[in-house]
Design an enzyme around this catalytic site. Structure first.
Site, PDB file in Angstrom:
ATOM      1  N   TYR A  43      -8.589   2.605  11.657  1.00 58.48           N
ATOM      2  CA  TYR A  43      -8.338   1.208  12.008  1.00 58.48           C
ATOM      3  C   TYR A  43      -7.433   1.092  13.233  1.00 58.48           C
ATOM      4  CZ  TYR A  43      -7.275  -3.698  11.736  1.00 58.48           C
ATOM      5  OH  TYR A  43      -7.142  -5.016  12.059  1.00 58.48           O
ATOM      6  N   ARG A  84       0.812  -1.204   0.000  1.00 59.90           N
ATOM      7  CA  ARG A  84       0.000   0.000   0.000  1.00 59.90           C
ATOM      8  C   ARG A  84       0.856   1.269   0.000  1.00 59.90           C
ATOM      9  NH1 ARG A  84      -2.791   2.034   4.353  1.00 59.90           N
ATOM     10  NH2 ARG A  84      -4.875   2.785   3.876  1.00 59.90           N
ATOM     11  N   HIS A 133      12.838  25.485  22.911  1.00 57.08           N
ATOM     12  CA  HIS A 133      14.063  25.409  23.726  1.00 57.08           C
ATOM     13  C   HIS A 133      14.365  23.935  24.029  1.00 57.08           C
ATOM     14  CE1 HIS A 133      16.870  27.498  26.601  1.00 57.08           C
ATOM     15  NE2 HIS A 133      17.012  26.223  26.899  1.00 57.08           N
ATOM     16  N   HIS A 186      16.529   0.569  27.592  1.00 53.84           N
ATOM     17  CA  HIS A 186      16.402   0.892  26.165  1.00 53.84           C
ATOM     18  C   HIS A 186      15.685   2.225  26.001  1.00 53.84           C
ATOM     19  CE1 HIS A 186      12.697  -1.305  27.239  1.00 53.84           C
ATOM     20  NE2 HIS A 186      12.104  -0.536  26.352  1.00 53.84           N
ATOM     21  N   LYS A 228       2.233  10.485   9.756  1.00 53.91           N
ATOM     22  CA  LYS A 228       1.386   9.315   9.941  1.00 53.91           C
ATOM     23  C   LYS A 228       0.330   9.638  10.994  1.00 53.91           C
ATOM     24  CE  LYS A 228       0.301   4.932  10.933  1.00 53.91           C
ATOM     25  NZ  LYS A 228      -0.553   4.163  10.029  1.00 53.91           N
ATOM     26  N   GLU A 244       5.743  -4.222  29.374  1.00 54.22           N
ATOM     27  CA  GLU A 244       7.142  -4.596  29.117  1.00 54.22           C
ATOM     28  C   GLU A 244       7.715  -5.402  30.283  1.00 54.22           C
ATOM     29  OE1 GLU A 244       9.707  -1.427  27.944  1.00 54.22           O
ATOM     30  OE2 GLU A 244       8.578  -0.988  26.115  1.00 54.22           O
ATOM     31  N   HIS A 259      13.069   4.330  23.320  1.00 51.08           N
ATOM     32  CA  HIS A 259      12.178   4.308  22.161  1.00 51.08           C
ATOM     33  C   HIS A 259      12.186   5.694  21.526  1.00 51.08           C
ATOM     34  CE1 HIS A 259      10.099   0.514  23.222  1.00 51.08           C
ATOM     35  NE2 HIS A 259      10.161   0.930  24.473  1.00 51.08           N
ATOM     36  N   HIS A 290      13.171   3.393  29.009  1.00 56.32           N
ATOM     37  CA  HIS A 290      12.568   2.356  29.835  1.00 56.32           C
ATOM     38  C   HIS A 290      13.680   1.522  30.461  1.00 56.32           C
ATOM     39  CE1 HIS A 290       8.494   2.279  27.468  1.00 56.32           C
ATOM     40  NE2 HIS A 290       8.519   3.204  28.402  1.00 56.32           N
ATOM     41  N   CYS A 303      11.367  33.339  26.419  1.00 60.95           N
ATOM     42  CA  CYS A 303      11.329  31.891  26.642  1.00 60.95           C
ATOM     43  C   CYS A 303      11.387  31.590  28.137  1.00 60.95           C
ATOM     44  CB  CYS A 303      12.506  31.237  25.927  1.00 60.95           C
ATOM     45  SG  CYS A 303      12.736  29.511  26.401  1.00 60.95           S
ATOM     46  N   ASN A 342       9.687  15.342  24.379  1.00 61.45           N
ATOM     47  CA  ASN A 342       8.624  15.535  23.420  1.00 61.45           C
ATOM     48  C   ASN A 342       9.067  16.715  22.578  1.00 61.45           C
ATOM     49  OD1 ASN A 342       6.118  14.674  22.578  1.00 61.45           O
ATOM     50  ND2 ASN A 342       5.045  16.245  23.762  1.00 61.45           N
TER      51      ASN A 342
HETATM   52  P1  H2U Z   1       6.434  20.390  26.666  1.00 59.63           P
HETATM   53  O1  H2U Z   1       7.845  20.080  26.432  1.00 59.63           O
HETATM   54  O2  H2U Z   1       5.584  19.175  26.488  1.00 59.63           O
HETATM   55  O3  H2U Z   1       5.896  21.558  25.935  1.00 59.63           O
HETATM   56  O4  H2U Z   1       6.371  20.776  28.205  1.00 59.63           O
HETATM   57  C1  H2U Z   1       7.044  21.843  28.793  1.00 59.63           C
HETATM   58  C2  H2U Z   1       6.659  21.799  30.246  1.00 59.63           C
HETATM   59  O5  H2U Z   1       7.051  22.983  30.906  1.00 59.63           O
HETATM   60  C3  H2U Z   1       5.167  21.668  30.435  1.00 59.63           C
HETATM   61  O6  H2U Z   1       4.907  20.443  31.077  1.00 59.63           O
HETATM   62  C4  H2U Z   1       6.121  23.291  31.899  1.00 59.63           C
HETATM   63  C5  H2U Z   1       4.795  22.848  31.313  1.00 59.63           C
HETATM   64  O7  H2U Z   1       3.916  22.449  32.343  1.00 59.63           O
HETATM   65  N1  H2U Z   1       6.208  24.696  32.237  1.00 59.63           N
HETATM   66  C6  H2U Z   1       6.606  25.072  33.501  1.00 59.63           C
HETATM   67  O8  H2U Z   1       6.804  24.225  34.359  1.00 59.63           O
HETATM   68  N2  H2U Z   1       6.765  26.413  33.802  1.00 59.63           N
HETATM   69  C7  H2U Z   1       6.519  27.420  32.918  1.00 59.63           C
HETATM   70  O9  H2U Z   1       6.738  28.571  33.224  1.00 59.63           O
HETATM   71  C8  H2U Z   1       5.954  27.111  31.586  1.00 59.63           C
HETATM   72  C9  H2U Z   1       5.880  25.649  31.219  1.00 59.63           C
HETATM   73 ZN    ZN Z   2      14.893  29.427  25.590  1.00 50.87          ZN
END
Ligand code: H2U
Ligand code: ZN
Length: 339
Positions: free
Chosen positions: A315, A27, A163, A295, A310, A181, A297, A280, A51, A152
């Site tokens: 399904y 596919r 950042h 390991h 993706k 696991e 992931h 993990h 930031c 993430n």
């Molecule tokens: P992400 O990487 O999933 O965006 O998460 C960043 C984390 O930073 C998120 O869990 C935290 C958010 O709760 N955060 C703080 O602890 N203090 C802040 O001033 C902003 C974001």
């Molecule tokens: Zn920054």
């Protein structure tokens, strides 16, 4: 319709979780007129005054970040888990069942440099990140059964800030996936007397077709049972149960392994590659750790370009995970790309 056996639909078993994935290689050439994501142009400054993870800046709760030089860890200001003893309300009926949970959530800044990613960091900086993962796991592992280190990355993955940073969540119980696991690795060890993933990495290195990269200590491969198109597994080639157990030499070679996989990802679609990754290892409880192999992931969502991902829908939500491009083809593409 394809008749080459390798191209026929089949299901593959994931021995780590016990789940199955439907593989439909014939596919892979279907036409695509779906969504195009806007490509994020990367023009970030080394320090962004807006930031909340950059050094010396203020966070949402009013705290000010220190003038940190390598990594920086703080309690997540919006924690998903709380330390306090929660009321474990007894279930009044089996259909309305709940359990108490205690834990904590922290954010790990990988570098004060707002414009970097783990992929683009120097080996020495990545070693500092690994040391931080180890220290957090060891410290939280003294208080909690499960410590989940993860990153993430990318707006497509719902990451709120470019950042370079990851998170660590710790809790007093085994979450669902590590629980599966744990069960599978213990069952394999009881039958074969060896860690499942140590046997698996040796098998894959002998076969070669799903191996992306390896050095003396580590191997990066697209697992036989991968569900995401370019999913990889980073495996040690020596027995080791938990992150804090890694000594100086495998830590150095791990930094190289992380560069190898992440720089290949960036090169694949010439983009700042989005993914969720995480570690993990054996739970911090009184069960024997021998069945477990540490390991990592890597679950990247991209399928065919920087903008086409993706979707786990239809399904997948109702039946089981499904993929078109085979793990062997994905591994060959990652192996052959010049990082
Ligand atoms: P992400 O990487 O999933 O965006 O998460 C960043 C984390 O930073 C998120 O869990 C935290 C958010 O709760 N955060 C703080 O602890 N203090 C802040 O001033 C902003 C974001
Ligand atoms: Zn920054």
């Amino acid at each position: 319709m394809a008749t080459v056996p390798a191209l026929l639909p089949h299901r593959r078993h994931n021995p780590l979780t016990g789940e199955w994935v439907l593989c439909s290689p014939h596919r892979a050439t279907r036409p695509w007129q779906g969504q195009q994501e806007a490509v994020a142009r990367d023009t970030r400054p080394a320090h962004d005054p807006n930031c909340y993870l950059c050094a010396r800046n203020r966070r949402a709760n009013g705290a000010t970040n220190p003038d940190y030089r390598d990594t920086f860890v703080f309690e997540n200001d919006f924690r998903a888990l709380l330390d306090e003893e929660t009321a474990g309300e007894g279930a009044s009926t089996p259909l309305l069942s709940r359990a108490p949970v205690r834990g904590t959530c922290r954010v790990i800044c990988f570098s004060p440099r707002h414009d970097l990613t783990l992929a683009r960091m120097e080996t020495a900086g990545i070693v500092r990140v690994i040391e931080t993962w180890q220290a957090e796991s060891a410290e939280l592992g003294r208080r909690y059964r499960w410590v989940q280190v993860f990153e993430n990355k990318g707006a497509v993955m719902g990451c709120s800030n470019p950042h370079p940073h990851g998170q660590v969540w710790a809790m007093d119980c085994l979450p669902t996936l590590p629980g599966a696991e744990d069960h599978q690795q213990r069952a394999y060890h009881a039958t074969h007397g060896r860690p499942l993933l140590l046997d698996y990495v040796q098998l894959e290195l002998e076969r070669g077709e799903r191996v992306v990269w390896h050095n003396d200590d580590w191997a990066v491969l697209v697992p036989y049972w991968a569900t995401w198109p370019f999913e990889t597994l980073l495996l040690p080639r020596f027995p080791v149960a938990r992150l804090p157990d890694l000594g100086a030499a495998p830590r150095e070679s791990l930094a190289t392994a992380l560069q190898a996989v992440l720089r290949r990802y960036d090169a694949l679609f010439q983009t700042d590659f989005p993914y969720s990754m995480g570690w993990h290892g054996a739970p911090f409880d009184d069960q024997p750790a021998a069945p477990w192999q540490l390991h990592a992931h890597f679950y990247p969502p991209l399928l065919r370009s920087a903008t086409v991902k993706k979707f786990m829908v239809g399904y997948e939500l109702l039946g089981e995970a499904q993929r078109d491009i085979t793990p062997e083809v994905a591994a060959a593409r990652l192996r052959e790309i010049q990082p």
